[in-house]
Structures are given as C-alpha cells and as structure tokens.
Design a protein around this motif. Structure first.
Motif, mmCIF file in Angstrom:
data_model
loop_
_atom_site.group_PDB
_atom_site.id
_atom_site.type_symbol
_atom_site.label_atom_id
_atom_site.label_comp_id
_atom_site.label_asym_id
_atom_site.label_seq_id
_atom_site.Cartn_x
_atom_site.Cartn_y
_atom_site.Cartn_z
ATOM 1 N N MET A 266 32.032 31.293 41.519
ATOM 2 C CA MET A 266 33.286 31.885 41.979
ATOM 3 C C MET A 266 34.484 31.181 41.333
ATOM 4 O O MET A 266 35.478 31.826 40.970
ATOM 5 C CB MET A 266 33.350 31.784 43.504
ATOM 6 N N VAL A 267 34.389 29.865 41.153
ATOM 7 C CA VAL A 267 35.433 29.129 40.443
ATOM 8 C C VAL A 267 35.586 29.695 39.031
ATOM 9 O O VAL A 267 36.702 29.937 38.548
ATOM 10 C CB VAL A 267 35.113 27.621 40.391
ATOM 11 N N GLY A 268 34.452 29.919 38.372
ATOM 12 C CA GLY A 268 34.487 30.474 37.029
ATOM 13 C C GLY A 268 35.024 31.886 36.992
ATOM 14 O O GLY A 268 35.762 32.266 36.064
ATOM 15 N N LEU A 269 34.660 32.703 37.985
ATOM 16 C CA LEU A 269 35.164 34.076 38.050
ATOM 17 C C LEU A 269 36.688 34.082 38.139
ATOM 18 O O LEU A 269 37.360 34.843 37.430
ATOM 19 C CB LEU A 269 34.545 34.786 39.261
ATOM 20 N N LEU A 270 37.230 33.255 38.994
ATOM 21 C CA LEU A 270 38.685 33.212 39.154
ATOM 22 C C LEU A 270 39.363 32.772 37.861
ATOM 23 O O LEU A 270 40.382 33.350 37.454
ATOM 24 C CB LEU A 270 39.048 32.274 40.305
ATOM 25 N N ALA A 271 38.798 31.756 37.205
ATOM 26 C CA ALA A 271 39.378 31.285 35.940
ATOM 27 C C ALA A 271 39.317 32.371 34.874
ATOM 28 O O ALA A 271 40.274 32.561 34.097
ATOM 29 C CB ALA A 271 38.642 30.031 35.478
ATOM 30 N N ARG A 272 38.200 33.069 34.819
ATOM 31 C CA ARG A 272 38.014 34.124 33.819
ATOM 32 C C ARG A 272 39.053 35.232 33.957
ATOM 33 O O ARG A 272 39.466 35.855 32.973
ATOM 34 C CB ARG A 272 36.600 34.695 33.950
ATOM 35 N N HIS A 273 39.500 35.467 35.184
ATOM 36 C CA HIS A 273 40.485 36.527 35.416
ATOM 37 C C HIS A 273 41.903 35.985 35.540
ATOM 38 O O HIS A 273 42.812 36.691 35.980
ATOM 39 C CB HIS A 273 40.102 37.332 36.661
ATOM 40 N N GLY A 274 42.103 34.716 35.129
ATOM 41 C CA GLY A 274 43.448 34.174 35.041
ATOM 42 C C GLY A 274 44.110 33.864 36.364
ATOM 43 O O GLY A 274 45.337 33.778 36.447
ATOM 44 N N ILE A 275 43.308 33.688 37.402
ATOM 45 C CA ILE A 275 43.859 33.362 38.720
ATOM 46 C C ILE A 275 43.889 31.844 38.844
ATOM 47 O O ILE A 275 42.851 31.185 38.802
ATOM 48 C CB ILE A 275 43.034 34.002 39.847
ATOM 49 N N ARG A 276 45.077 31.303 38.988
ATOM 50 C CA ARG A 276 45.269 29.864 38.885
ATOM 51 C C ARG A 276 45.471 29.207 40.246
ATOM 52 O O ARG A 276 45.678 29.864 41.259
ATOM 53 C CB ARG A 276 46.476 29.564 37.980
ATOM 54 N N ARG A 277 45.437 27.899 40.197
ATOM 55 C CA ARG A 277 45.602 27.074 41.384
ATOM 56 C C ARG A 277 46.884 27.435 42.146
ATOM 57 O O ARG A 277 47.920 27.685 41.539
ATOM 58 C CB ARG A 277 45.634 25.607 40.973
ATOM 59 N N GLU A 278 46.761 27.478 43.464
ATOM 60 C CA GLU A 278 47.824 27.761 44.426
ATOM 61 C C GLU A 278 48.221 29.224 44.492
ATOM 62 O O GLU A 278 49.044 29.606 45.337
ATOM 63 C CB GLU A 278 49.062 26.875 44.186
ATOM 64 N N GLN A 279 47.655 30.063 43.624
ATOM 65 C CA GLN A 279 47.873 31.497 43.775
ATOM 66 C C GLN A 279 46.961 32.026 44.881
ATOM 67 O O GLN A 279 45.951 31.425 45.214
ATOM 68 C CB GLN A 279 47.612 32.222 42.452
ATOM 69 N N ARG A 280 47.347 33.169 45.453
ATOM 70 C CA ARG A 280 46.590 33.714 46.581
ATOM 71 C C ARG A 280 45.654 34.840 46.160
ATOM 72 O O ARG A 280 45.972 35.626 45.271
ATOM 73 C CB ARG A 280 47.548 34.262 47.650
ATOM 74 N N VAL A 281 44.497 34.895 46.839
ATOM 75 C CA VAL A 281 43.592 36.040 46.729
ATOM 76 C C VAL A 281 43.303 36.519 48.147
ATOM 77 O O VAL A 281 43.005 35.728 49.041
ATOM 78 C CB VAL A 281 42.287 35.688 45.993
ATOM 79 N N ALA A 282 43.427 37.810 48.364
ATOM 80 C CA ALA A 282 43.198 38.386 49.680
ATOM 81 C C ALA A 282 41.729 38.767 49.838
ATOM 82 O O ALA A 282 41.071 39.194 48.878
ATOM 83 C CB ALA A 282 44.086 39.604 49.888
ATOM 84 N N ALA B 299 29.537 41.603 42.471
ATOM 85 C CA ALA B 299 28.253 40.971 42.146
ATOM 86 C C ALA B 299 28.083 40.814 40.642
ATOM 87 O O ALA B 299 27.614 39.777 40.157
ATOM 88 C CB ALA B 299 27.105 41.788 42.744
ATOM 89 N N SER B 300 28.468 41.847 39.889
ATOM 90 C CA SER B 300 28.334 41.776 38.435
ATOM 91 C C SER B 300 29.273 40.737 37.831
ATOM 92 O O SER B 300 28.893 39.973 36.941
ATOM 93 C CB SER B 300 28.623 43.147 37.817
ATOM 94 N N GLU B 301 30.499 40.711 38.329
ATOM 95 C CA GLU B 301 31.459 39.738 37.815
ATOM 96 C C GLU B 301 31.014 38.315 38.126
ATOM 97 O O GLU B 301 31.186 37.404 37.315
ATOM 98 C CB GLU B 301 32.841 40.010 38.414
ATOM 99 N N LEU B 302 30.443 38.114 39.295
ATOM 100 C CA LEU B 302 29.976 36.777 39.653
ATOM 101 C C LEU B 302 28.813 36.365 38.758
ATOM 102 O O LEU B 302 28.721 35.215 38.303
ATOM 103 C CB LEU B 302 29.554 36.743 41.124
ATOM 104 N N ALA B 303 27.911 37.295 38.492
ATOM 105 C CA ALA B 303 26.750 36.988 37.651
ATOM 106 C C ALA B 303 27.164 36.653 36.218
ATOM 107 O O ALA B 303 26.492 35.872 35.533
ATOM 108 C CB ALA B 303 25.788 38.169 37.655
#
Length: 536
Positions: free
Chosen positions: A46-62, A167-171
């Motif tokens: 999940m850490v990698g998924l967020l990085a891959r989509h450019g979601i950075r530290r302190e930003q929010r995900v709902a 699921a696909s993005e996580l894999a």
C-alpha cells in the motif's frame, strides 16, 4: 504508554511479525483471513501504491470502505506512508460525502464497489480528487472459498467506469518503506457524526492509538491475545476503530468483521460463526437483540466473557436483561470522536447499571456549571475530560476548536451528575436538558423509565410547550412487535410517575414506528424538536 517508535504502524502491525506472531489471524471476514504477516506485507504494498500514484506524506486519502479486510490494509498502509487516511461513515447521503471530500481535499478515494453508485455523480466536481480506487465485492455464496487475502487473484486494473481496481493496483505495487514519524505527527482523521450541522474533521496523532490501547484496552477490557473480538459498531466510527483494530492489534488478538448492516439476524449469525470472547454494541442494538432473542440464549456465546456499550448511555433495564440472558455484563462507557475512545466506564467486577462508571485509568474528569466552576456531588454539570488521546483539533474549524479544546481539557457536551460514591450518572446532552417547575429534567432518565415498561422497545423525550407556554416532557415511543398502543398512553404516564417522579412524566406520548438516529445509534432529539416546532 507503549513505545510506538514514532509511527503507530510499527507497533500495531510490524511488531507482531518481528515477535513471531506473523501467522496469527488478525482479521476474519467470511471465508477470507488476513494474518498479521499478510497485513504487514499488504500494507507495505500500500505504501508503494500511494507512491506510484504521487500521493505524498501528509496528504489525505478518503476511505469509503465497508468492514472488509481491505480496510486495515488501506488504513495502516497509509499510516506507514505518512499519508493521512480519512475513514468515512458508509451510511451518509451524497451531499455529506461531497462536503467531506471537498473539506478534506482528499487526493484519492478508496471505495467499496457497493458504495460507488452513491458518490459517482459528485466525483467529477471534486477539484482535489485525482484517483478513485474501487474495492471489488467479495465472492458470493456460490463462489469458491478464498482462505487468504494475500492469495487473492488480480484482474486488469482498467475498469469500464474509468476508475482503478484496488486489488490489481496493489498487486502491481512495489513494497514501500515505513516513514519515521513523531508521536505528535497527525496520523489520521475521523469526521464527527455530529448531532447537528455538517461533520467536523477530527485530527488524531500517532500516539493517540497506543494511548487508548494502554488505558481502556489494557486496564478496563484486559484484552489478551487469545481473544476474538466482534464489534457491531463499524470501523469508520471512533468506537469501532478501537474495538476492531486498536485493542486487538495491541496484543495480537483476532477480529471478526461483518461488512453488512448489524441486524439481530446478522449479529446472531456472527456470534454462531466466530464465537467471540468480547462483543461491542450500542444500546439500540442491545435492545433489538433482546427483543429478537425472545428469552432464548443465542448460539455461539459460550466463550463470551464481556460486552461493552457506547454511543449513548445504556438503560439500566437493558443491561440487567442482557446479563440475565447471556451471563455476560455490558460495560457501559462514554467516549467521543474527539477523545478517540472511552474515557469513562464501568469495569469487569465493578458494574453498576444505570451509571457510566468511573474515569478510565489515565483520564481525569470535571463537572462544571455555566460559569465553568466545579459542581458538587449530586449536582448536574457539563463533563470535561483530560487524557492522552485528545484530538489536536478540528480541521478548518478554529472557533469550534477553541470552544471544545481548552488547554488540557476537552468539553464533551454531555451533562452528568456525580454520585457520592464517585460514579457518574448521565443526564443528557447540554442542549437536551430542560427545567420543569424550576427543576432540571434529564430526557434520558424519563426514557429509561419508559423503556423499563414491558411493552416499550425505544423512547425519546424532548421539551414541548403546554398551553401556558411552559416546558413539559413529551415522549416519542416505539413499541415492541405485537404490542398495541390502545389505552397504553395513560398507563405509561403512571409508570414514569412511579419510577422517577410525578413532575417528570411525559404530558404527551406519540407512538411512532422508529426514532431518528445517527449512523452510530444516537437518538437525534433535535430532529424531534424540529418536528414539534413546525406549524401544525
């Protein structure tokens, strides 16, 4: 307090692998199982998924996610990444979701497929939202059983609706590294259910999670690794988050998850399947379970050692009847989204039904009057609490933050009376109390008296004006199945007079099929007051 080494995910997730508990089941959901080792690996992805989509530290995900095993993966993976997860109430209307998503400026939305249709029409209007990840529904009853989330198959990530398949993005993700965090760094937000107005974003830091585990979890529940926990209160709710994740994960215990609505039938089926040792409910649900049980002990409770209740004060009659039926006490307690979990509670071996108990170890309480002066035993005052799990404030609500968080103290908005023995008795919300003949009346006290009548399932009491424009109690009553309201109103009035006092009885009784409630089971008396104020 336990040392979380900064990032809360290290203590609650990865520690169990390093200490040899990686194979233990952390979460059970139908035919799916998520071990602590699986959760550690999936949250790294999940850490990698967020990085891959450019979601950075302190930003929010709902997170608009049902109680499935994807929930802990997303929540703890975001915390590992330093990204702020924002779990959302899954029972809100579209307007509320639009407000919260705009208010939080969430960069991404993780949404269970069953809930996608609710928010789909607003997604194009959210300027900050860049990605939507859809969590596909689990296998139906006829599909082959899948024993582990880790072994879940993948499909093409592109969906016909243009969103991404979670699921696909996580894999496809590469495992990421947990960020170091200060205990005071913001870890996650929860939006308060609120009795009126729009929800408020409540910000919690990393150390708040361990604080609730070290206080209520360890010193009241005495939770242990061989416990199996089931919480009917959902994960998006502060109460449910502690019940189903913080407390069991602090000791390596197991949590049973139910994605669907907790009806008496589904709760009884969950009891039978998972045989929990600890059950968490709310007063409305306990009343419904007792009515549905019809005096017969439900199957699957042979290991049950204790139950808990929060969200609203537990009527004395319901607690005693549940104990008689199941053999397990209900620990009635008081918590809030602002304090993250329960800070005032009954405890095993020290249960007095009709009271909210005493302060949870680690918390201090005050009762104050309108001048902010402490009140004496036997007097009614507003409850203030001081403790290690307090929120750092509301998001973009400076005035409300200042009026709620006063230095070390947090105002709860609840009215209480402290007895001479130190136990606290709930009297109502600050805006629910009213005077009759110059004497304070607690709606909750009148409601308890009504509920103790054998024909009554639920009741709500508000202030209503009589012909002389003086305030008197009015009751809205839901009867048990098969009961008739014919000739019952006068009997209920006499019943209340005998139970709590002649001046407190409801002058008017209206029989209704249901009461307005929040998603967490709290009666919304303000909606009943609004109905009374409309022109007749």
């Amino acid at each position: 307090m336990n040392d979380t080494n900064g990032n809360a995910a290290r203590y609650f997730v990865d520690r169990h692998v390093s200490e040899g508990r990686g194979d233990r089941s952390a979460f059970l959901e139908g035919e799916r199982t998520l071990s602590y080792g699986d959760l550690a690996r999936q949250s790294d992805l999940m850490v990698g998924l967020l990085a891959r989509h450019g979601i950075r530290r302190e930003q929010r995900v709902a997170m608009l996610v049902l109680d499935t095993i994807e929930f802990p993966v997303i929540f703890w993976g975001a915390i590992k990444a330093g990204v702020v997860p924002v779990p959302l109430n899954t029972l809100l209307s579209r307007d509320y979701y639009e407000f919260i998503l705009q208010d939080s400026r969430a960069r991404a939305l993780f949404v269970s497929e069953a809930l996608l249709a609710t928010v789909a029409p607003i997604l194009g209007r959210l300027a900050d939202l860049e990605q939507v990840f859809v969590i596909a529904a689990g296998p139906g009853p006829s599909a082959p059983a899948r024993r582990s989330f880790w072994g879940r198959g993948t499909q093409a990530t592109a969906r016909a609706d243009g969103h991404l398949d979670f699921a696909s993005e996580l894999a496809r993700a590469t495992p990421g590294t947990m960020v170091e965090a200060s205990p005071d760094d913001c870890a996650f937000w929860l939006y308060s259910s609120g009795s009126t107005g729009w929800p408020k974003g409540v910000r919690h830091v990393h150390e708040s999670l361990a604080a609730t585990a070290d206080t209520y979890g360890a010193q009241v529940l005495a939770i242990r690794k061989d416990d199996t926990v089931y919480s009917a209160a959902k994960l998006f709710f502060a109460y449910g988050l502690g019940n189903s994740m913080t407390f069991p994960m602090s000791v390596g215990a197991t949590t049973a998850l139910l994605p669907t609505r907790p009806t008496p039938d589904s709760v009884f089926a969950t009891f039978a399947r998972y045989r929990p040792t600890i059950f968490f409910g709310v007063p409305t649900l306990y009343a419904a379970l007792l009515a549905a049980a019809g005096g017969a002990r439900p199957a699957g409770l042979e290991r049950l050692r204790l139950c808990a209740s929060a969200g609203e004060a537990l009527p004395e009659d319901i607690g005693k009847r549940w104990k008689a039926l199941t053999g397990a006490d209900i620990l009635d307690g008081v918590g809030s989204t602002e304090m993250l979990h329960i800070f005032l509670s009954n405890a095993p071996g020290n249960v007095v039904y009709g009271t909210s108990g005493i302060a949870v170890p680690g918390y201090d309480l005050r009762l104050v009057d309108e001048a902010n002066e402490d009140v004496a035993d036997g007097e009614v005052g507003e409850l203030l609490v001081k403790g290690p799990s307090a929120s750092e404030g509301y998001w973009n609500q400076r005035a409300k933050s200042r009026s709620t968080f006063e230095g070390h103290w947090t105002r709860t908005g609840d009215k209480y009376e402290r007895r001479a023995d130190g136990r606290y008795v709930y009297c109502g919300r600050t805006d629910d109390m009213f005077k009759v003949g110059g004497i304070w009346v607690s709606p909750f006290e009148v409601e308890q008296a009504l509920i103790s009548h054998p024909s009554v399932l639920e009741a709500a009491v508000i202030a209503s004006e009589d012909a002389e424009h003086l305030l008197k109690p009015k009751a809205f009553v839901v009867l048990k199945a098969g009961e008739s309201s014919r000739d019952l109103a006068e009997e209920l009035k006499a019943h209340v007079q005998a139970a709590v006092g002649k001046w407190k009885y409801p002058r008017w009784i209206e029989f209704v099929s249901e009461l307005p409630k929040t998603a967490t089971g709290k009666i919304q008396r303000f909606k009943l007051r609004e109905l009374e104020e409309r022109p007749k």
